[in-house]
Enzyme design. Structure first.
Site, mmCIF file in Angstrom:
data_model
loop_
_atom_site.group_PDB
_atom_site.id
_atom_site.type_symbol
_atom_site.label_atom_id
_atom_site.label_comp_id
_atom_site.label_asym_id
_atom_site.label_seq_id
_atom_site.Cartn_x
_atom_site.Cartn_y
_atom_site.Cartn_z
ATOM 1 C CG HIS A 238 -1.921 1.099 1.142
ATOM 2 N ND1 HIS A 238 -1.787 2.495 1.382
ATOM 3 C CD2 HIS A 238 -3.355 1.015 0.711
ATOM 4 C CE1 HIS A 238 -2.806 3.175 0.825
ATOM 5 N NE2 HIS A 238 -3.799 2.407 0.780
ATOM 6 C CG HIS B 182 -5.351 -0.197 -2.938
ATOM 7 N ND1 HIS B 182 -5.480 1.219 -3.639
ATOM 8 C CD2 HIS B 182 -5.506 0.380 -1.653
ATOM 9 C CE1 HIS B 182 -5.633 2.195 -2.709
ATOM 10 N NE2 HIS B 182 -5.634 1.589 -1.599
ATOM 11 C CD GLU C 39 -2.855 5.562 -1.174
ATOM 12 O OE1 GLU C 39 -2.634 5.932 0.062
ATOM 13 O OE2 GLU C 39 -3.901 5.033 -1.500
HETATM 14 CO CO CO Z 1 -5.662 2.696 0.175
#
Ligand code: CO
Length: 303
Positions: free
Chosen positions: A187, A250, A218
């Site tokens: 993530h 995701h 991210e």
């Molecule tokens: Co997220």
């Protein structure tokens, strides 16, 4: 301190709530069964995940719930999600999931004295830190929980990372050939909070298998970092695997989606054939032993 909580304003602990848990590879197999808190009746387990609104992804949480109950029989297991967006979305569908605060308030009202919270997060990033600070507010030997501790996220120690690398390598899709790349999608955090775990994981995986790469949606390492490495390594085919507990939004969209900005689309545009693998780490019993060990450590500290 929240209004529903009896102790007004003064919280003493800070140092008392420590994230604990180092993980020894050698002790892995089934030793969690040895955890037997002296009085189970006043002890509860709270599992805390980010949450998912993808029904198919919940299979990972169901699996973790089963594993935890198997390893710690007789201790009630409750759940909370840290994501308020996910909780709101699920509530609209009639599915009520507690926040960490709500779950702790219920446990307190039900008379539990000790709560072992296990974070199901990968790094000690923003979500994990939110759990630790909420837990602190519920600690008070006189008017709150006698004991409340948060087990470490998945990757906080080198031993855990080494175990993860080994567990993932032993559970890769069977049709992956040595020349095929494996791209693990974590993530990450846009401010880089907790991302050193992914950077370390990228290093450690590549040391054991130079065709395994780690990137994040991210944070760091970025997708561009990974893409550059894949091109440099002249990779023709890559398995895309979530380095997340659930294969949720995701994984389905950012990783494996058909939109032009997904990892799959972008890599295929660079001539790399992609095989998405839509299973979260939560479905992998071997990997989930890391959380079981962290939880065991918390429960043992209550004795
Ligand atoms: Co997220």
């Amino acid at each position: 301190m929240r209004k529903y909580f009896p102790l007004g304003g003064a919280f003493k602990l800070i140092a008392a709530i420590t994230a604990i848990g180092t993980f020894s590879l050698a002790q892995n197999a089934n030793s969690a069964q040895a955890a037997s808190p002296t009085s189970k009746k006043d002890t509860a387990i709270l599992l805390v995940a980010f949450g998912t609104s993808v029904p198919r992804a919940e299979i990972a949480y169901t699996n973790i719930d089963r594993l935890v109950k198997k390893n710690f029989p007789g201790i009630p297991v409750k759940w909370a999600y840290t994501s308020s967006i996910i909780r709101r979305k699920l509530a609209k569908q009639g599915k009520k999931i507690d926040s960490v605060e709500e779950a702790l308030r219920k446990l307190y009202k039900a008379g539990y004295k000790k709560v072992a919270i296990q974070s199901l997060h990968i790094t000690n990033g923003q979500e994990y830190q939110k759990i630790v600070s909420t837990a602190k507010e519920f600690f008070s030997p006189e008017f709150g929980f006698e004991k409340i501790k948060v087990g470490n996220p998945m990757l906080l120690s080198y031993g855990d990372l080494k175990y993860l690398v080994s567990a993932v390598r032993h559970t890769l899709p069977g049709d992956r050939r040595p020349q095929d790349a494996v791209v693990l999608m974590g993530h990450g955090n846009e401010k880089g909070i907790g991302d050193l775990s992914y950077v370390a994981a990228a290093y450690e995986f590549s040391k054991e298998d130079p065709k395994i790469f780690v990137g994040t949606v991210e944070g760091a390492p970025s997708f561009d970092d990974v893409k550059e490495q894949l091109i440099k390594a002249k990779v023709k085919k890559a398995f895309l695997i979530p380095m997340m507990v659930v294969a949720g939004d995701h994984a389905m969209n950012d990783m494996a989606g058909d939109e032009p900005d997904s990892w799959k689309s972008q890599l295929e545009k660079s001539g790399i054939q992609c095989v998405p693998y839509l299973h979260g780490l939560g479905e992998n019993d071997q990997v989930m032993q890391i959380f079981v060990k962290h939880l065991e450590k918390v429960l043992k500290s209550f004795n």
